[in-house]
Design an enzyme around this catalytic site. Structure first.
Site, mmCIF file in Angstrom:
data_model
loop_
_atom_site.group_PDB
_atom_site.id
_atom_site.type_symbol
_atom_site.label_atom_id
_atom_site.label_comp_id
_atom_site.label_asym_id
_atom_site.label_seq_id
_atom_site.Cartn_x
_atom_site.Cartn_y
_atom_site.Cartn_z
ATOM 1 N N LYS A 1 50.346 59.405 35.543
ATOM 2 C CA LYS A 1 49.783 60.688 34.880
ATOM 3 C C LYS A 1 50.231 61.792 36.502
ATOM 4 C CE LYS A 1 46.588 57.594 32.812
ATOM 5 N NZ LYS A 1 44.850 56.952 33.252
ATOM 6 N N GLN B 1 40.242 54.775 37.346
ATOM 7 C CA GLN B 1 41.595 54.353 36.576
ATOM 8 C C GLN B 1 40.446 52.716 35.901
ATOM 9 O OE1 GLN B 1 44.028 55.118 35.357
ATOM 10 N NE2 GLN B 1 44.623 53.585 33.726
ATOM 11 N N ASP C 1 38.474 61.991 30.752
ATOM 12 C CA ASP C 1 39.288 60.830 29.906
ATOM 13 C C ASP C 1 38.316 60.693 27.777
ATOM 14 O OD1 ASP C 1 41.212 59.076 30.055
ATOM 15 O OD2 ASP C 1 39.785 58.516 32.068
#
Ligand code: GUN
Length: 291
Positions: free
Chosen positions: A52, A96, A119
């Site tokens: 990412k 994460q 997200d």
């Protein structure tokens, strides 16, 4: 049969995003910035977060990774999240997953400012998706819908079967495709481990989205001729030579010849999920959803 090339589409979108970033910077504004929190030593998570960050630098974003060891406390993570929430130089924040077992995932995800939740995991954003309001769409649903759009795949009035009911893939993608939008306007059925007559339901589908996480689950006798098949699965399986390979939820070799369109694994949905994060971070930087 056409293979949907997610890798190619993802590179095209990256160029588009990079152009937008150049425009932003030419106006004297700073580059979009993504922060990632990584707790613990999960090697897959380490790889994801590094990819990412690499994606960010390729399109001209800045990024920051905050690493914590496995023993980190919930409070320590929440304090870091609060600090990032308050930092005007950071546009997007992802934590994460999975988190170490002693940490409550929902406490952590709720602590993220929904305006920075690129997200799309915060209830505010998940709820807005359900209502059809502008939001940060989570990575996989966003990537799938983008593939339908870029390949001009007709979805209106189609029977779409989604196998899998997860909060981050099955249910949001089912929701998006049932909305009065293009792509969208599908008649959607969500199937799961308790579904009866799954084979018959799938065999009647114009579009199948396989997102259950069982390698090569979808076989040819479950797919009608001309169907569109989207494979979300990424199971790591060991080959005879001891090396690992990624296997999808679709038995590709036997299903592909029956399809009008199909995504491969790897190179289908996977690269598109990483694009979603970039798109959402750009939206956050431009304050497109929340002022
Ligand atoms: N772990 C697996 N997928 C994801 C994702 O999309 N976002 C985050 N933050 N963690 C993940």
């Amino acid at each position: 049969m056409q293979i949907i090339d997610g890798k190619k589409i993802a590179s095209e979108i990256k160029l588009e995003i990079a152009n937008e970033v150049r425009e932003i910077i030419s106006k004297g504004q700073r580059a979009p910035c993504l922060a990632a929190i990584l707790a613990g030593n999960d090697p897959a998570s380490e790889t994801y977060v590094n990819s990412k960050a690499k994606d960010c630098s390729e399109v001209g974003f800045t990024s920051k990774i905050y690493r914590f060891d496995e023993q980190v406390t919930e409070n320590e993570l929440i304090n870091k999240i609060k600090e990032i929430n308050a930092d005007d130089n950071i546009d997007g924040l992802i934590v994460q997953l999975p988190l170490p077992e002693h940490i409550s995932e929902s406490n952590i995800l709720l602590a993220v400012d929904y305006k920075k939740d690129v997200d799309g995991f915060h209830p505010q954003n998940a709820g807005r998706l359900m209502l059809g309001l502008p939001t940060y769409v989570s990575a996989t649903p966003c990537g799938i819908v983008e593939l339908f759009a870029r390949y001009n795949i007709e979805t209106s009035g189609k029977n779409c079967v989604v196998i899998g009911r997860s909060n981050i893939v099955g249910r949001p993608v089912a929701n998006l495709l049932s909305q009065r939008t293009t792509p969208g306007d599908c008649t959607v059925t969500i199937c799961h481990s308790r579904t009866k007559k799954l084979k018959e339901i799938c065999a009647n589908a114009d579009i199948i989205i396989a997102a259950l996480g069982v390698a090569e689950f979808l076989q040819a006798d479950m797919v009608k001729d001309g169907a569109v098949v989207i494979d979300v699965g990424i199971t790591r399986t060991k080959k005879q030579n001891g090396k690992y390979k990624l296997t999808g939820d679709v038995k590709f070799d036997e299903v592909a010849p029956k399809c009008s369109y199909i995504t491969p694994v790897p190179g289908g949905v996977g690269p598109m999920t990483r694009i979603a994060l970039l798109k959402n971070t750009l939206k956050a930087a431009k304050k497109e959803i929340y002022k």
